[in-house]
Scaffold this active site. Structure first.
Site, short mmCIF file in Angstrom:
data_model
loop_
_atom_site.label_atom_id
_atom_site.label_comp_id
_atom_site.label_asym_id
_atom_site.label_seq_id
_atom_site.Cartn_x
_atom_site.Cartn_y
_atom_site.Cartn_z
N TRP A 74 0.88 -1.16 0.00
CA TRP A 74 0.00 0.00 0.00
C TRP A 74 0.91 1.21 0.00
O TRP A 74 1.69 1.42 0.92
CB TRP A 74 -0.91 0.00 1.23
CG TRP A 74 -1.88 1.14 1.26
CD1 TRP A 74 -3.06 1.22 0.58
CD2 TRP A 74 -1.76 2.36 2.01
NE1 TRP A 74 -3.68 2.42 0.86
CE2 TRP A 74 -2.91 3.14 1.73
CE3 TRP A 74 -0.79 2.86 2.87
CZ2 TRP A 74 -3.10 4.39 2.30
CZ3 TRP A 74 -0.98 4.11 3.44
CH2 TRP A 74 -2.14 4.86 3.16
N ASN A 99 7.22 -2.87 5.99
CA ASN A 99 5.93 -2.24 6.30
C ASN A 99 6.18 -1.09 7.26
O ASN A 99 7.03 -1.19 8.15
CB ASN A 99 4.97 -3.22 6.98
CG ASN A 99 4.56 -4.36 6.08
OD1 ASN A 99 4.80 -4.34 4.88
ND2 ASN A 99 3.92 -5.36 6.67
N HIS A 505 -29.12 23.86 8.94
CA HIS A 505 -28.01 24.75 9.28
C HIS A 505 -26.89 24.70 8.23
O HIS A 505 -25.74 24.97 8.55
CB HIS A 505 -27.46 24.40 10.66
CG HIS A 505 -28.43 24.66 11.76
ND1 HIS A 505 -28.87 25.92 12.09
CD2 HIS A 505 -29.08 23.80 12.60
CE1 HIS A 505 -29.73 25.84 13.10
NE2 HIS A 505 -29.87 24.56 13.42
#
Length: 609
Positions: A74, A99, A505
Site C-alpha cells: 500500500w 511495512n 443549518h
C-alpha cells in the site's frame, strides 16, 4: 497495511511466498513482488498488478529458491510503480521488504548518497536496504540490529543477503511481524493467516525484536533501553490460521460474504455470555472497572463510529460521561486526564498504529484503566491493555468493515450493561430483557438480510449519482455516518452524514432532485422530529430513501422510497439499521463496477500513521 512473507527452507519456497501474499493482499494491492536467493545471486520479480498476475510472472521468469521474501504494497512514499515496488535491492547484495514509515528517511538518504549509494525509488524502504548494506560486515543479523538503531518511525522488515544463503533476518517496531516455526524451516509474515497450511507454530515478535531465521533454528534479540540487544525467548503458540475462512464460497465478493456472516459472527461473539459479569472482560475486570467515573473511547474510521454509538449507550444506560476521540487527533492535543477514566480502544486488527499511539499517550497521562475491543486476541492492542473483549467476527478480508463493526457494537453494549450493573443502574428486569434481546439479535439481523432484493432495486438509482446525504438522529446518527463511509469507500460516490436536525443549518443548500437523501428512521422518541426533517428535504425536491421500522407510519409516495425493517429493536436498533446501509453500499458499488473488496487508495489493517 502492506504484507510481508519470508522463508528459509531446503525446498522451493516461492509457492509459499505467493500464496501468503494472496492471503495478505487485502492489506495493500498497489504493487507486489518476490525476491529469492537463486544460483548464488538475488533474483526478483515485481508487478503493479495483483498477486495473481505476479504468480504468472514468477512462473514465466522461473523464479525459485529456498530463501526468499515477498511483499504486497500500500503506497506511502512514491507512486504505485514497479521501481517503487518491494523487494528493494542494495547493490545486488541486500534484498529487503518493509511495512511502516521511516520518519528520518530524508536524513538517512542524504547520508547514504554521500557515501555513494544510488537510489532507484522514491520509497523510504530503499533507505533501509542501503543502510543495512552500508553496515554489513559479514553478519546480516548484526547489520540489521545496528541499522534499526538508526531508524525513527514504524517498521516491520524482512531482509536477506546474497553472501549468506539460507538466512533471513526480521525486525519490528510499531508494525506487526510474526515468525512461523516449521520442521527444518522457518518463516516470517505480517499475519499468521499468511502461513495457514504451512505451520501452526507461531511466535509473536515484540516491539524492538530482531529475529535470525536459519534452517531448523532461530534466535531473537530484544532492544534494551540503552540501545544494546539481549537474547530473549518468546513463546511459541499453536495458532489455527483460518485458512478456510479466507475462501469466497458462493459469494461474489468477500464484502457480501462478510455482510451475510453477521448473524453467525454475532452469535459467536455472544457465545459463553451467560450473564453480565465483569469477568467477560478479563480476570482483573472487577477491580479495574470499580470506581470508574467516566469513559474515553479511542478509535479510527469505522471503529470510531462504533465508539460514537456506544457513547449514547454508556451515558443513557450506565450514567457515565463518555468522550469519543479520533485516535490520530487525541494524541496531538492538550487534554485533561482523569485517573478514574476507563480508556477503551476499538480496533478490528488490534494493530492500528494511530490507536496504539493514542493508547500509549493516555497511559503516559496516568490513565491506566485500559480495555480494548478487538477481533484479534494475539494483537498488540490486547497486549497493551489490562482488559480485553475479543470479538469473534472471524477473518475480515473486505477492506470496508462490516461484521467487525456489528460485533464491536455487541461488545460495547455488553460493556455498557456490565458497567450499569456495577453502578446499580440496571434493574434485574432490565438485565433480563437486555440479555434476551442480545440472544435474539442474530435472528433479527438475519431477517434484515432478507431485504436484499429491495435494496438491490434502490442501488440502481444510485449508480449515476455523484453525491449523497445520510441522515440520522440520536444513537442512529453514527449509523448514518457509517453508512456514508461505506458508500464513499467502495462506490466512490461522495457521501456525507449529518444529524437530521442540522440539515437546516447548511446541508439543505445541497439538496435537489439529483441528491439522494438516505434516512435512518427507527420508531424511537425522535421519530416525529425526524419526519419534520424529511419534509424539509421533500420541500426542496430532494429524493428520500428511508429505512424505517414497521410501525413508523412512513409510507412510500412520489420522491419518498421506504424499506421497512421487520422489527424495532430498542437500544440495539443501530445494529439492525446498519445492515441495510452496508447492502446499499455494496450493491451500488457492484452496479458501478468498482473493485468492491479492494477500493482504490485504501487497505486493511492501517499500521501507519
Amino acid at each position: 497495511m502492506c504484507g510481508i512473507v519470508g522463508a528459509v527452507s531446503q525446498k522451493n519456497i516461492v509457492p509459499i511466498l505467493v500464496e501468503g501474499l494472496k492471503r495478505l493482499e487485502y492489506r495493500g494491492y498497489d504493487s507486489c513482488g518476490v525476491a529469492v536467493h537463486q544460483g548464488g545471486r538475488l533474483k526478483r520479480t515485481r508487478s503493479t498488478s495483483r498477486v495473481a498476475e505476479l504468480d504468472a510472472l514468477v512462473a514465466k521468469d522461473d523464479v525459485s529458491g529456498g530463501t526468499g521474501i515477498a511483499h504486497t504494497r500500500w503506497a506511502t512514499h512514491g507512486a504505485p510503480a514497479v521501481h517503487n515496488a518491494h523487494p528493494h535491492f542494495s547493490r545486488d547484495r541486500i534484498a529487503l521488504v518493509h511495512n511502516g514509515i521511516i520518519e528520518n528517511h530524508d536524513e538517512l538518504r542524504a547520508e547514504l548518497q554521500a557515501k555513494g549509494f544510488v537510489f532507484e525509488s522514491q520509497t523510504d524502504t530503499e533507505v533501509i536496504a542501503h543502510l543495512v548494506n552500508h553496515l554489513y560486515d559479514g553478519d546480516l543479523f548484526d547489520a540489521v540490529q545496528r541499522a534499526t538503531l538508526r531508524l525513527k518511525g514504524a517498521y516491520a522488515i524482512a531482509v536477506f543477503c546474497k553472501d549468506e544463503p539460507q538466512r533471513v533476518v526480521g525486525a519490528r517496531e510499531g508494525s506487526p511481524l510474526v515468525m512461523g516455526v516449521g520442521q527444518g524451516e522457518n518463516f516470517l509474515a505480517s499475519d499468521a493467516m499468511a502461513l495457514a497450511g504451512v505451520t501452526d507454530q507461531i511466535v509473536y515478535l515484540e516491539e524492538g525484536d530482531v529475529v535470525d531465521l536459519q534452517l531448523g533454528k532461530h534466535w531473537i534479540v530484544a532492544r534494551q533501553a540503552d540501545g544494546s540487544y539481549k537474547r530473549v525467548q518468546r513463546e511459541v503458540r499453536t495458532v489455527q490460521a483460518h485458512s478456510g475462512a479466507a475462501e469466497l464460497g458462493p459469494y461474489r465478493h468477500y464484502m457480501q460474504k462478510e455482510i451475510f456472516e453477521q448473524p453467525r459472527a454475532i452469535a459467536d461473539t455472544l457465545d459463553g455470555v451467560g450473564g453480565l459479569d465483569p469477568s467477560l472482560f478479563g480476570d482483573a475486570a472487577a477491580r479495574t472497572l470499580d470506581g470508574v467515573d467516566r469513559v474515553l473511547i479511542l478509535a479510527c474510521g469505522t471503529s470510531y463510529y462504533a465508539g460514537s454509538t456506544a457513547r449514547y449507550w454508556l451515558e443513557a444506560i450506565a450514567g457515565l460521561p463518555t468522550q469519543v476521540e479520533i485516535a490520530s487527533e487525541y494524541r496531538y492535543r492538550e487534554s485533561v486526564p482523569d485517573p478514574k477514566t476507563l480508556v477503551v480502544t476499538i480496533s478490528q486488527s488490534g494493530e492500528t498504529a494511530d490507536t496504539i499511539a493514542a493508547l500509549k499517550h493516555a497511559r503516559s497521562l496516568g490513565m491506566e484503566r485500559t480495555l480494548t475491543v478487538c477481533n484479534v486476541g494475539t494483537s498488540a492492542m490486547v497486549r497493551e491493555c489490562k482488559l480485553s473483549f475479543i470479538t469473534r467476527a472471524g477473518v475480515e478480508i473486505g477492506v470496508a468493515s462490516t461484521k467487525a463493526f456489528t460485533t464491536q457494537l455487541v461488545a460495547l453494549f455488553l460493556l455498557t450493561l456490565v458497567l450499569a450493573k456495577m453502578r446499580g443502574k440496571l434493574p434485574a428486569k432490565s438485565e433480563e430483557a437486555a440479555l434476551r434481546n442480545l440472544r435474539h439479535l442474530p435472528a433479527a439481523v438475519q431477517s434484515v438480510l432478507a431485504l436484499e432484493p429491495q435494496i438491490i432495486s434502490w442501488a440502481e438509482a444510485f449508480v449515476p449519482k455523484q453525491h449523497a446525504l445520510f441522515l440520522g438522529r440520536g444513537r442512529h446518527y453514527p449509523v448514518a455516518l457509517e453508512g456514508a463511509l461505506k458508500l464513499k469507500e467502495i462506490s466512490y460516490i461522495h457521501a456525507e452524514a449529518y444529524p437530521a436536525g442540522e440539515l437546516k443549518h447548511g446541508p439543505l443548500a445541497l439538496v435537489d432532485s439529483n441528491m439522494p437523501v438516505v434516512t435512518v428512521a427507527p420508531a424511537d422518541d425522535l421519530l416525529e422530529k425526524l419526519k419534520s426533517n424529511m419534509q424539509e428535504v421533500r420541500a426542496r425536491g430532494g429524493e428520500l430513501y428511508v429505512f424505517a421500522d414497521a410501525d413508523t407510519r412512513i409510507d412510500s409516495s412520489p420522491g419518498v422510497h421506504v424499506i421497512r425493517l421487520p422489527e424495532h429493536y430498542g437500544a440495539l436498533s443501530p445494529i439492525l439499521h446498519v445492515v441495510p446501509l452496508q447492502l446499499l453500499a455494496y450493491h451500488t458499488a457492484v452496479a458501478r463496477g468498482t473493485d468492491v473488496d479492494k477500493p482504490r487508495n485504501l487497505a486493511k489493517s492501517v499500521t501507519v500513521e
